[in-house]
Each structure stands twice: as structure tokens, then as C-alpha cells.
Design a protein around this motif. Structure first.
Motif, short mmCIF file in Angstrom:
data_model
loop_
_atom_site.label_atom_id
_atom_site.label_comp_id
_atom_site.label_asym_id
_atom_site.label_seq_id
_atom_site.Cartn_x
_atom_site.Cartn_y
_atom_site.Cartn_z
N THR A 44 58.41 -41.15 -23.02
CA THR A 44 59.27 -42.32 -22.85
C THR A 44 60.17 -42.04 -21.65
OG1 THR A 44 61.05 -41.47 -24.24
CG2 THR A 44 59.30 -42.74 -25.35
N ARG A 78 54.36 -46.36 -28.96
CA ARG A 78 55.81 -46.55 -28.96
C ARG A 78 56.43 -45.39 -29.75
NH1 ARG A 78 53.93 -49.43 -25.78
NH2 ARG A 78 54.35 -51.62 -25.39
N ARG A 79 57.58 -44.90 -29.26
CA ARG A 79 58.34 -43.88 -29.97
C ARG A 79 59.78 -44.30 -30.00
NH1 ARG A 79 54.75 -39.87 -27.82
NH2 ARG A 79 56.03 -39.36 -26.03
N LYS A 80 60.49 -43.82 -31.00
CA LYS A 80 61.90 -44.15 -31.15
C LYS A 80 62.74 -43.38 -30.14
CE LYS A 80 61.48 -46.71 -34.91
NZ LYS A 80 61.65 -48.14 -34.88
N THR A 81 63.74 -44.07 -29.61
CA THR A 81 64.73 -43.42 -28.76
C THR A 81 65.77 -42.75 -29.65
OG1 THR A 81 66.19 -45.34 -28.71
CG2 THR A 81 64.47 -45.23 -27.00
N GLY A 84 67.32 -45.12 -31.85
CA GLY A 84 66.51 -45.71 -32.92
C GLY A 84 65.66 -46.90 -32.50
N ARG A 85 65.64 -47.22 -31.23
CA ARG A 85 64.83 -48.36 -30.76
C ARG A 85 63.47 -47.88 -30.27
NH1 ARG A 85 68.01 -52.98 -30.19
NH2 ARG A 85 70.25 -52.56 -30.16
N ASN A 86 62.49 -48.77 -30.36
CA ASN A 86 61.16 -48.44 -29.85
C ASN A 86 61.17 -48.40 -28.33
OD1 ASN A 86 59.73 -48.14 -32.24
ND2 ASN A 86 59.33 -50.33 -32.41
#
Length: 99
Positions: A44, A78-81, A84-86
């Protein structure tokens, strides 16, 4: 003419762009190298900035340029930041092409 992206309405953004203009290509190469080395796992923007120990406002424009040049692509993952957001997971276009 400045090639480094900046916010046209912001004098501080323009000053920052001018200050790093010479190193922008180096940053772009570092971002590409990091994403290529991440392989199919990808990165990301947040992960890439953290790995390279550069600010997100320095990393992200370099990644955007790599996408424009078709060297980096959205992996579909997609991974969480940390917030907590994608977030989009970016991979080398070579990886995506071989998937």
C-alpha cells in the motif's frame, strides 16, 4: 519548468516541489524498487512510505507517476491502513502481467 507535482494553489507546495526536483527521480526509483521487491504481496502507499522512511506526500506522487507510466498497477487486493481503512495494494506491472 517544474516536473515534480505540486498543488498549484499552494506556494508552500510549489516551494517543496522545487526543493526536491533533483531528487524526484531517485525517489521514484526507490518506490518502484520497493514495490517490485514486494512481489505478489505488493504494498500500500502507507506501507511503501514506511518502508522507505519517507513522508506519504513524497511517496504517493512518485507512485502516481509510476502508475501513469504503467510500471505499477492495482493488484486488486486491499489491506487495512493503520487508520483501519481499505487501501489499494500496488504491484509491479510485470507481476500483474504474469498473474
Amino acid at each position: 519548468m517544474i516536473e515534480t507535482p505540486y498543488q498549484i494553489h499552494s506556494d508552500t507546495s510549489r516551494s517543496a516541489a522545487e526543493a526536491i526536483a533533483d531528487g524526484a527521480h531517485t525517489f521514484k526509483a526507490k518506490v518502484l524498487d520497493a514495490i517490485q521487491k514486494a512481489g505478489v504481496h505488493g504494498m500500500t502507499d502507507e506501507e511503501c512510505a514506511h518502508k522507505l522512511m519517507i513522508g506519504p506526500n513524497t511517496q504517493r506522487p512518485r507512485r502516481v507517476k509510476l502508475v501513469e507510466e504503467k510500471l505499477v498497477v492495482d493488484s486488486g487486493q486491499r489491506r487495512k491502513t493503520l487508520g483501519g481503512r481499505n487501501a489499494i495494494v500496488w504491484v509491479s506491472a510485470q507481476i500483474k502481467g504474469n498473474a
